[in-house]
Every structure is written in structure tokens, then in C-alpha cells.
Design an enzyme around this catalytic site. Structure first.
Site, PDB file in Angstrom:
ATOM      1  N   LYS A  52      29.538   4.079 -16.133  1.00 37.00           N
ATOM      2  CA  LYS A  52      28.704   5.454 -15.602  1.00 37.00           C
ATOM      3  C   LYS A  52      28.193   5.757 -14.867  1.00 37.00           C
ATOM      4  O   LYS A  52      28.319   6.332 -13.833  1.00 37.00           O
ATOM      5  CB  LYS A  52      27.731   5.430 -16.972  1.00 37.00           C
ATOM      6  CG  LYS A  52      28.367   6.079 -18.336  1.00 37.00           C
ATOM      7  CD  LYS A  52      27.037   5.817 -19.585  1.00 37.00           C
ATOM      8  CE  LYS A  52      27.904   6.364 -20.705  1.00 37.00           C
ATOM      9  NZ  LYS A  52      27.005   6.327 -22.408  1.00 37.00           N
ATOM     10  N   GLN A  96      20.529   4.431 -22.900  1.00 38.07           N
ATOM     11  CA  GLN A  96      21.324   3.989 -23.815  1.00 38.07           C
ATOM     12  C   GLN A  96      21.189   3.600 -25.307  1.00 38.07           C
ATOM     13  O   GLN A  96      20.236   2.741 -25.031  1.00 38.07           O
ATOM     14  CB  GLN A  96      22.383   2.652 -22.929  1.00 38.07           C
ATOM     15  CG  GLN A  96      23.505   2.590 -23.548  1.00 38.07           C
ATOM     16  CD  GLN A  96      24.445   3.172 -23.436  1.00 38.07           C
ATOM     17  OE1 GLN A  96      25.049   3.952 -21.948  1.00 38.07           O
ATOM     18  NE2 GLN A  96      25.503   3.156 -23.993  1.00 38.07           N
ATOM     19  N   ASP A 119      22.040  13.638 -22.199  1.00 38.27           N
ATOM     20  CA  ASP A 119      22.515  13.752 -23.148  1.00 38.27           C
ATOM     21  C   ASP A 119      22.985  14.301 -23.781  1.00 38.27           C
ATOM     22  O   ASP A 119      23.405  14.553 -25.118  1.00 38.27           O
ATOM     23  CB  ASP A 119      22.247  12.037 -24.451  1.00 38.27           C
ATOM     24  CG  ASP A 119      23.584  10.985 -23.606  1.00 38.27           C
ATOM     25  OD1 ASP A 119      24.399  11.049 -23.548  1.00 38.27           O
ATOM     26  OD2 ASP A 119      22.393   9.643 -23.967  1.00 38.27           O
TER      27      ASP A 119
END
Ligand code: NAD
Length: 308
Positions: A52, A96, A119
Site C-alpha cells: 500500500k 491494518q 477504509d
């Protein structure tokens, strides 16, 4: 015989579009920045977070990875998130998952400012998604919708069956399909007669986490099949059974000790009209949509319009 959907190629296309938007935002004086927080040493998470950050940088954005030890407490992670919330050079924050068990994931995800929640997991963004006016949509579901759009696969009026009801994939993709006028059925581990419900689908989405569970008995002829599952398969016998003798998958296993398989049985390829491979289907799109969300978040915070 289905047409394979090349997720990596679609992701490249989307990333090129994101790079152009990044330039626009930079021309207005803002350099989009993404912070990725990694707690612990989960091997797959290390690979994902590195990917990412690297992709972000390759599109001209700023990105950094904050690494915290496996023993970090909820308060320590909250402190890190709070400092990122306050930084004006960071427009997107991603923590994460999975987090180590002592860290209360819900508290951490709720601590991220909704405008920086790339997200799309914060309750405010979940609410916006349910209401149909989300700016930051969860990345995997948003990536799936890009597949339909870019392959001109009709959604309106279609019967869509989603297997899996997680907050990350199943529920949000069901809402996005609903907002695009599909007739949506959400299935899960307690659904009765799952194969016959799934067989009603024009669009079948498998987000379960069970290798090859969805076989040809679940699929109507000509259905569009989106395989979200990413499962490590270690059993050589099972790999042979799914892919046959002489498959590249056996070489993959010899190299790594496993091969990655989806939730959909390879035999479904003969019945579907479109199908996403694993790997190389939905996965790359998830990262591309994260990039799009980062530039969107930066633009929204600076009141610049993007993807017009
Ligand atoms: P999850 O474990 O949170 O949810 C799984 C869902 O599947 C649950 O709702 C459960 O009810 C349902 N389920 C479990 N067993 C079932 C069964 N036998 N029959 C019917 N339904 C069943 O998982 P998740 O986070 O939604 O992820 C699902 C899969 O997608 C995993 O393999 C995950 O690795 C993968 N994933 C991939 C990406 C990507 O970018 N490609 C992103 C997120 C998740």
C-alpha cells in the site's frame, strides 16, 4: 466458459486515473498523504502494508508506515491514531487488521477521524454508506463495483446474491449493489439451502473464506461470479483435486508451501459468464480503491473537487 476479469489490469487503469487526480490536487497546493499503521508482525499484513505504501508513493503521494510492536496496548495505538488525526500532511489513515487480541479494534477504528478513514469502517462512514451518500467507501466492495462499471456488466434489476455478511465485504457490497438497483440477497453460515439460493443469482459474490466452497451446484449458467476469498491452501491432495496434475499451482506450492485459492471452485469457470481469478482478481482493485480514497480524502479536506 467464463471470461476472466483481469483485476491487475483494471487496477492499473484506476491507478493511472488516480495519479492524474493527484497532480490536480498538488497543483492546488496539497500533497495527499496516507499513513498505514501496522501493529505486530503478522506476515500477510507486512506484505499488504508495504504494498500500500509503495503504490501510494508510485502515484506521487506521500505515504508512511507506522510500525508498532505486537505487545502494543489499545491506548498506545489510540495515541498513534490521535497524532495522525492532528497532522495536516496526513489525509488518510489506515490501521491494518487483524490487530493483536489485546487491542480493542472497534475503539481504534472509531478513533480515526471519519474524514481520514480511507477504509470506510468508521460508524459515520458506515452510516453514509447505508444512506447512499458515502465519499469514502470500503475499498474491496468499491473495487467490485468498478469491475461491473468497467466491464459494462449490468447491475440494475439483476438478482445479486452475496455470500458473507462481514462489515468489510459482505454488508457494504450488498448496500452498494442495492444503491445500483440490484435485488440483493445476503447469505451467511446459517442460510438454509445455500446452493439453491445462490443459483438464483445473475451476480454471485463469494466473500466467505472457505477454499472452493462455491462449486458448480451454486451457479446458474451465465452468472457473473466474483470471488473475494483469499485462502492459503497447503494440502497437495486438495490442490491436485482442484487444479489437476501438472498445474502451475503445484509449482507454486513447492516454492511457498501453499497456493492462494478463492472461495469459488475452478469448475465454476465452465458455467459463469465472467469470473474473477484468485489471485489477480479483486485483490489488486482493493489497493487501487485505497489510492482513490486517499486522493478523495485529501481533496475533500482541502475542498477541491476530484474525479469530476
Ligand atoms: P469474515 O470471516 O469476516 O466473514 C465470512 C462470512 O462468511 C461470514 O459472514 C459468515 O457467515 C460467512 N460464512 C462462513 N462460512 C460459511 C458457509 N459455510 N456458508 C455460507 N457462509 C459462510 O470474512 P471477510 O473479512 O468478509 O473475508 C471473506 C474472505 O474474503 C476471506 O477469504 C478474506 O481473506 C477475503 N478478503 C479478500 C479481500 C481482497 O482484497 N481480495 C479483502 C477482504 C477480505
Amino acid at each position: 466458459m467464463a471470461q476472466w476479469i483481469d483485476g491487475a489490469a483494471l487496477a492499473k487503469q484506476i491507478e493511472a486515473e488516480v495519479a492524474a487526480e493527484v497532480q490536480k490536487v498538488q497543483a492546488a497546493g496539497v500533497n495527499p498523504g496516507l499513513a498505514v499503521v501496522l501493529v505486530g508482525e503478522h506476515p500477510a499484513s507486512q506484505v499488504y502494508t508495504r504494498g500500500k505504501v509503495k503504490t501510494c508513493q508510485s502515484l506521487g503521494m506521500y505515504s508512511e508506515r507506522i510500525e508498532m510492536p505486537e505487545s502494543a496496548t489499545t491506548d498506545e495505538v489510540l495515541f498513534a491514531v490521535d497524532s495522525l488525526n492532528q497532522r495536516s500532511d496526513i489525509h488518510g489513515i489506515l490501521v491494518q487488521v487483524p490487530l493483536p487480541p489485546q487491542v480493542v479494534a472497534r475503539d481504534v477504528l472509531q478513533a480515526i477521524l471519519p474524514d481520514k478513514d480511507v477504509d470506510g469502517f468508521h460508524p459515520v462512514n458506515v452510516g453514509r454508506l447505508a444512506a447512499g451518500n458515502a465519499v469514502l467507501k470500503p475499498c474491496t466492495p468499491a473495487g467490485i463495483m468498478e469491475i461491473f462499471k468497467r466491464h459494462r456488466i449490468p447491475v440494475r434489476g439483476q438478482r445479486a446474491v452475496v455470500i458473507g455478511r462481514s462489515d468489510i465485504v459482505g454488508k457494504p457490497v450488498s448496500l452498494l449493489l442495492l444503491h445500483e438497483d440490484a435485488t440483493v440477497t445476503i447469505c451467511h453460515s446459517k442460510t438454509r439451502e445455500l446452493p439453491s439460493v445462490a443459483r438464483e443469482a445473475d451476480i454471485l459474490i463469494a466473500a466467505i473464506g472457505r477454499p472452493a466452497l462455491v462449486d458448480d451446484t451454486y451457479v446458474k449458467d451465465g452468472a457473473v461470479v466474483i470471488d473475494v476469498g483469499v485462502n492459503r491452501l497447503e494440502s497437495l491432495d486438495k490442490i491436485r483435486e482442484l487444479f489437476g496434475e501438472g498445474s502451475q499451482r503445484l509449482a507454486d506450492h513447492a516454492r511457498k508451501g501453499y497456493t492462494l485459492v478463492g472461495d469459488v471452485h475452478p469448475r465454476v469457470h465452465e458455467k459463469a459468464s465472467y469470473m474473477t481469478p484468485v489471485p489477480g482478481g479483486v485483490g489488486p482493485l482493493t489497493v487501487a480503491m485505497l489510492m482513490a480514497n486517499t486522493v478523495r480524502a485529501a481533496a475533500a479536506q482541502a475542498r477541491i473537487s476530484v474525479f469530476a
